[in-house]
Design a protein around this motif. Structure first.
Motif, PDB file in Angstrom:
ATOM      1  N   LYS A 256       0.858  -1.184   0.000  1.00  0.00           N
ATOM      2  CA  LYS A 256       0.000   0.000   0.000  1.00  0.00           C
ATOM      3  C   LYS A 256       0.889   1.227   0.000  1.00  0.00           C
ATOM      4  N   GLU A 257       0.875   1.964  -1.092  1.00  0.00           N
ATOM      5  CA  GLU A 257       1.743   3.136  -1.247  1.00  0.00           C
ATOM      6  C   GLU A 257       0.978   4.419  -0.953  1.00  0.00           C
ATOM      7  N   ASN A 258       1.558   5.249  -0.089  1.00  0.00           N
ATOM      8  CA  ASN A 258       1.055   6.613   0.139  1.00  0.00           C
ATOM      9  C   ASN A 258      -0.451   6.659   0.374  1.00  0.00           C
ATOM     10  N   ASN A 259      -0.923   5.773   1.268  1.00  0.00           N
ATOM     11  CA  ASN A 259      -2.336   5.735   1.649  1.00  0.00           C
ATOM     12  C   ASN A 259      -3.281   5.429   0.488  1.00  0.00           C
ATOM     13  N   LYS A 260      -2.762   4.821  -0.568  1.00  0.00           N
ATOM     14  CA  LYS A 260      -3.599   4.389  -1.678  1.00  0.00           C
ATOM     15  C   LYS A 260      -4.167   3.003  -1.384  1.00  0.00           C
ATOM     16  N   GLU A 261      -4.790   2.379  -2.371  1.00  0.00           N
ATOM     17  CA  GLU A 261      -5.374   1.054  -2.165  1.00  0.00           C
ATOM     18  C   GLU A 261      -4.292  -0.019  -2.144  1.00  0.00           C
ATOM     19  N   TRP A 262      -4.612  -1.146  -1.509  1.00  0.00           N
ATOM     20  CA  TRP A 262      -3.694  -2.271  -1.474  1.00  0.00           C
ATOM     21  C   TRP A 262      -3.579  -2.893  -2.868  1.00  0.00           C
ATOM     22  N   LYS A 263      -2.341  -3.223  -3.234  1.00  0.00           N
ATOM     23  CA  LYS A 263      -2.060  -3.908  -4.496  1.00  0.00           C
ATOM     24  C   LYS A 263      -1.290  -5.185  -4.201  1.00  0.00           C
ATOM     25  N   PHE A 264      -1.265  -6.111  -5.162  1.00  0.00           N
ATOM     26  CA  PHE A 264      -0.710  -7.440  -4.908  1.00  0.00           C
ATOM     27  C   PHE A 264       0.255  -7.863  -6.015  1.00  0.00           C
ATOM     28  N   ILE A 265       1.232  -8.671  -5.592  1.00  0.00           N
ATOM     29  CA  ILE A 265       2.177  -9.248  -6.540  1.00  0.00           C
ATOM     30  C   ILE A 265       2.543 -10.639  -6.031  1.00  0.00           C
ATOM     31  N   GLY A 266       2.714 -11.592  -6.941  1.00  0.00           N
ATOM     32  CA  GLY A 266       3.061 -12.948  -6.550  1.00  0.00           C
ATOM     33  C   GLY A 266       4.394 -12.994  -5.817  1.00  0.00           C
ATOM     34  N   ASP A 267       4.459 -13.849  -4.815  1.00  0.00           N
ATOM     35  CA  ASP A 267       5.701 -14.029  -4.048  1.00  0.00           C
ATOM     36  C   ASP A 267       6.187 -15.454  -4.279  1.00  0.00           C
ATOM     37  N   ASN A 268       6.883 -15.632  -5.370  1.00  0.00           N
ATOM     38  CA  ASN A 268       7.435 -16.934  -5.739  1.00  0.00           C
ATOM     39  C   ASN A 268       8.762 -16.699  -6.468  1.00  0.00           C
ATOM     40  N   PRO A 269       9.527 -17.744  -6.753  1.00  0.00           N
ATOM     41  CA  PRO A 269      10.841 -17.547  -7.376  1.00  0.00           C
ATOM     42  C   PRO A 269      10.802 -16.751  -8.676  1.00  0.00           C
ATOM     43  N   GLU A 270       9.744 -16.940  -9.488  1.00  0.00           N
ATOM     44  CA  GLU A 270       9.664 -16.224 -10.759  1.00  0.00           C
ATOM     45  C   GLU A 270       9.548 -14.712 -10.535  1.00  0.00           C
ATOM     46  N   TYR A 271       8.657 -14.328  -9.619  1.00  0.00           N
ATOM     47  CA  TYR A 271       8.476 -12.907  -9.344  1.00  0.00           C
ATOM     48  C   TYR A 271       9.652 -12.331  -8.571  1.00  0.00           C
ATOM     49  N   ARG A 272      10.254 -13.105  -7.684  1.00  0.00           N
ATOM     50  CA  ARG A 272      11.356 -12.587  -6.865  1.00  0.00           C
ATOM     51  C   ARG A 272      12.563 -12.199  -7.713  1.00  0.00           C
ATOM     52  N   LYS A 273      12.672 -12.767  -8.890  1.00  0.00           N
ATOM     53  CA  LYS A 273      13.735 -12.339  -9.797  1.00  0.00           C
ATOM     54  C   LYS A 273      13.564 -10.871 -10.198  1.00  0.00           C
ATOM     55  N   LEU A 274      12.303 -10.403 -10.176  1.00  0.00           N
ATOM     56  CA  LEU A 274      12.009  -9.021 -10.558  1.00  0.00           C
ATOM     57  C   LEU A 274      12.052  -8.064  -9.373  1.00  0.00           C
ATOM     58  N   TYR A 275      11.964  -8.583  -8.167  1.00  0.00           N
ATOM     59  CA  TYR A 275      11.859  -7.745  -6.977  1.00  0.00           C
ATOM     60  C   TYR A 275      12.935  -6.659  -6.875  1.00  0.00           C
ATOM     61  N   PRO A 276      14.223  -6.988  -7.103  1.00  0.00           N
ATOM     62  CA  PRO A 276      15.253  -5.952  -6.936  1.00  0.00           C
ATOM     63  C   PRO A 276      15.046  -4.732  -7.834  1.00  0.00           C
ATOM     64  N   ASP A 277      14.351  -4.903  -8.947  1.00  0.00           N
ATOM     65  CA  ASP A 277      14.137  -3.795  -9.884  1.00  0.00           C
ATOM     66  C   ASP A 277      12.882  -2.986  -9.588  1.00  0.00           C
ATOM     67  N   ILE A 278      11.992  -3.514  -8.723  1.00  0.00           N
ATOM     68  CA  ILE A 278      10.700  -2.838  -8.559  1.00  0.00           C
ATOM     69  C   ILE A 278      10.319  -2.550  -7.112  1.00  0.00           C
ATOM     70  N   LEU A 279      10.973  -3.191  -6.143  1.00  0.00           N
ATOM     71  CA  LEU A 279      10.597  -3.009  -4.752  1.00  0.00           C
ATOM     72  C   LEU A 279      11.594  -2.096  -4.014  1.00  0.00           C
ATOM     73  N   PRO A 280      11.112  -1.269  -3.094  1.00  0.00           N
ATOM     74  CA  PRO A 280      12.008  -0.431  -2.289  1.00  0.00           C
ATOM     75  C   PRO A 280      12.942  -1.305  -1.443  1.00  0.00           C
ATOM     76  N   LEU A 281      14.103  -0.763  -1.153  1.00  0.00           N
ATOM     77  CA  LEU A 281      15.098  -1.511  -0.395  1.00  0.00           C
ATOM     78  C   LEU A 281      14.603  -1.893   0.984  1.00  0.00           C
ATOM     79  N   ASP A 282      13.796  -1.043   1.605  1.00  0.00           N
ATOM     80  CA  ASP A 282      13.355  -1.343   2.962  1.00  0.00           C
ATOM     81  C   ASP A 282      12.253  -2.397   2.993  1.00  0.00           C
ATOM     82  N   ILE A 283      11.686  -2.774   1.848  1.00  0.00           N
ATOM     83  CA  ILE A 283      10.846  -3.974   1.786  1.00  0.00           C
ATOM     84  C   ILE A 283      11.734  -5.174   1.529  1.00  0.00           C
ATOM     85  N   LEU A 284      12.663  -5.052   0.594  1.00  0.00           N
ATOM     86  CA  LEU A 284      13.550  -6.156   0.262  1.00  0.00           C
ATOM     87  C   LEU A 284      14.320  -6.654   1.480  1.00  0.00           C
TER      88      LEU A 284
END
Length: 213
Positions: free
Chosen positions: A182-210
């Motif tokens: 949930k970014e900046n008090n907006k609505e909740w959004k979702f992304i798969g948490d599996n090996p395929e998606y985790r390959k993309l995480y470093p490019d799209i997720l903030p460091l403090d989530i990673l």
């Protein structure tokens, strides 16, 4: 045969399968989601659960626009949104496989944690998918069935796969994970948490989530 195996594996990885009561509304399929009544959730977790039920409803009814609307938008930095939508629609028009039932059971909504731009939480749920091969030329002999069974058991575990060749039915049980953001008090959004998606995480997720997952 290889092409058909690829189509099936992609369907199962994404959770998007062919022709499951497309005309059902998401609100109806939400009712089919088993309620996690034994959990004592906080107010923030209960708010998140409302969005999660809606998201799972869109997955059940294969509502392409709903799925995309509730997907974490930064996923579409490395992945083209138009191609993503086209991919889902291609799966929906497959003449090979249909889904008889698709049930989910939320097993855990993790602690809602703060990060630099908002909040996030990790989610776990179980899915049960019943697939029917509608193409009579697909997996129509013992050898192809054994190959398919070996592939699915290797991916999901022997105890999670049931195949009924005479009925041309496959039942797959799987534990699934999601990341809710949930970014900046907006609505909740979702992304798969599996090996395929985790390959993309470093490019799209903030460091403090990673650093916390």
């Amino acid at each position: 045969m290889k092409k058909s195996l690829l189509i099936l594996s992609l369907l199962l990885i994404t959770g998007c399968v062919e022709n499951f009561k497309k005309k059902e509304e998401a609100t109806q399929t939400v009712k089919e989601t088993k309620k996690d009544t034994n959990k004592q959730y906080t107010k923030e977790q209960l708010e998140l659960k409302k969005y999660l039920d809606e998201y799972l409803g869109y997955l059940h009814s294969l509502d392409t626009e709903g799925i995309i609307d509730m997907t974490y938008p930064k996923l579409f930095i490395p992945i083209n949104k138009i191609m993503f939508k086209r991919y889902i629609n291609t799966l929906l028009s497959s003449p090979h496989i249909s889904i008889e039932s698709f049930d989910t059971n939320i097993t855990n909504i993790g602690e809602v944690q703060p990060y630099s731009d908002g909040k996030f939480a990790q989610i776990e749920y179980k899915s049960s998918i019943k697939l029917i091969f509608i193409n009579p030329n697909l997996y129509n002999d013992d050898l192809s069935i054994r190959v398919l069974k070996d592939i699915l058991q290797d991916k999901y575990g022997k105890e999670n796969i049931k195949i009924y060749p005479e009925k041309r039915v496959i039942i797959i049980h799987e534990k699934q994970k999601l990341l809710a953001i949930k970014e900046n008090n907006k609505e909740w959004k979702f992304i798969g948490d599996n090996p395929e998606y985790r390959k993309l995480y470093p490019d799209i997720l903030p460091l403090d989530i990673l650093s916390k997952i």
